[in-house]
Design an enzyme around this catalytic site. Structure first.
Site, PDB file in Angstrom:
ATOM      1  CB  THR A 187      -2.654 -18.427   7.809  1.00  0.00           C
ATOM      2  OG1 THR A 187      -3.881 -18.901   8.385  1.00  0.00           O
ATOM      3  CG2 THR A 187      -2.504 -18.965   6.399  1.00  0.00           C
ATOM      4  CG  LEU A 230       0.434 -11.031   7.309  1.00  0.00           C
ATOM      5  CD1 LEU A 230       1.923 -10.815   7.192  1.00  0.00           C
ATOM      6  CD2 LEU A 230      -0.334  -9.847   6.736  1.00  0.00           C
ATOM      7  CG  HIS A 231      -5.589 -15.574   7.358  1.00  0.00           C
ATOM      8  ND1 HIS A 231      -5.323 -16.554   8.284  1.00  0.00           N
ATOM      9  CD2 HIS A 231      -6.277 -14.610   8.022  1.00  0.00           C
ATOM     10  CE1 HIS A 231      -5.825 -16.192   9.464  1.00  0.00           C
ATOM     11  NE2 HIS A 231      -6.406 -15.036   9.341  1.00  0.00           N
ATOM     12  CG  ASP A 232      -6.345 -14.015   1.832  1.00  0.00           C
ATOM     13  OD1 ASP A 232      -7.260 -13.178   1.757  1.00  0.00           O
ATOM     14  OD2 ASP A 232      -6.541 -15.184   2.230  1.00  0.00           O
TER      15      ASP A 232
END
Ligand code: RIB
Ligand code: CA
Length: 314
Positions: A191, A238-240
């Protein structure tokens, strides 16, 4: 359509992940459960209700989960996501009410559609650990469990070696790794390659004053300011949304299986994901459990998918 269940701690990137899921025709979003994390549980639940109403999807139920970790002290991340968890965005008072308890719904969703549902966890894993403790084997009724969390070869973000979700409840992640659920870990190693620049957001939203554009602009401001100040990056990672994208198109990431475990008690290392990389001739001598980890990502295709579906057409 792929049935999906989101378990979220409702910071800015969780909200963007929900929006991506709702803007994706491949996804049937069955429900959302909330957990403490970026913000306290009550705020996380309020945020989830507000984002669904922003997207005019009050048909999607929100379930309330755990308000504290299994063992460790409660931590939050308002410095990153803002006091409300949604930056400086101001959304109307939610009209929706939570639909019930997260654990009850997780069991019902999984037993109702065995082998079909992808669970996407983008916060501390407390809810998933509790439901597996309550009903051992239930999570193996999921088609897959995609977990945004951990840092393998990458530096941590909440401590030098730990990623926030893993740090916030290391006992939950350790438990799920040990019981061997059907999980893919999506760590910072992936990520941190998915940085969305503030200028791209501004360019894509310029001239727009619709509710979604205003929300994205205001919600991302705090995280962008934090990343600019602390990491010199004028943007956000934009991890999630990466976890949602992987449920939409598994070919976006390349996976490796590592034998690993999670530190649960170290003063400096709690939450660290420890991979046994020793060149041992026999795998059974390694410390830890074999876990599927997303380690490569097609950045260009991911960014195209995200910007097209969340920020809209150019
Ligand atoms: O470390 C990043 C993760 O922690 C993301 O899920 C973010 O929302 C926070 O929960
Ligand atoms: Ca999150």
């Amino acid at each position: 359509m792929q049935p999906v269940f989101l378990d979220v701690d409702m910071g800015v990137d969780d909200a963007l992940a929900i929006i991506l899921a709702l803007q994706s025709p491949e996804v049937e979003l069955l429900g959302i459960s909330t957990v403490f994390g970026n913000v306290p549980l009550g705020q996380a639940t309020r945020n989830a209700l507000q984002v669904l109403e922003l997207m005019e999807r009050d048909d999607i139920p929100v379930y309330v989960g755990a308000d504290e970790p299994l063992v460790r002290q409660l931590v939050h991340a308002e410095a990153v996501h803002g006091k409300t968890g949604l930056g400086v965005a101001e959304l109307p008072e939610p009209q929706m009410l939570p639909a019930g308890n997260a654990l009850d719904f997780l069991v019902a969703a999984l037993e109702g559609r065995p082998g079909e549902v992808i669970i996407i966890a983008t916060g501390p894993l407390t809810n998933l650990a509790l439901v597996e403790q309550q009903q051992p084997g239930i999570l193996n009724q999921a088609r897959r469990v995609l977990v945004m969390g951990g840092a393998l070869a990458e530096a941590g973000n909440i401590t030098p070696v730990s990623e926030f979700n893993s740090f916030a409840d290391p006992h939950a992640l350790h438990y799920l790794i040990k019981v061997g659920i059907n999980m893919t870990l999506i760590p910072l190693d992936v990520t941190h390659r998915l940085g969305l620049a503030a200028e791209v957001i501004e360019a894509r939203l310029s001239g727009r004053d619709d509710a979604l554009a205003c929300f994205v602009r205001d919600a991302t401001r705090t995280v962008i300011d934090f990343e600019r100040e602390h990491y010199g990056f004028a943007g956000l990672h934009l991890h999630d949304p990466a976890a949602v994208a992987l449920a939409i198109d598994a070919s976006l990431c390349q996976s490796e299986t590592y034998v690993l475990d999670v530190e649960t008690t170290g003063e400096l290392t709690a939450g660290q994901v420890v991979v046994d990389r020793r060149p041992l001739s026999r795998d059974e001598e390694r410390e830890g459990y074999p876990i599927d980890c997303a380690m490569g990502v097609d950045v260009e295709r991911f960014m195209q998918l995200f910007t097209h579906r969340v920020l809209g057409e150019v």
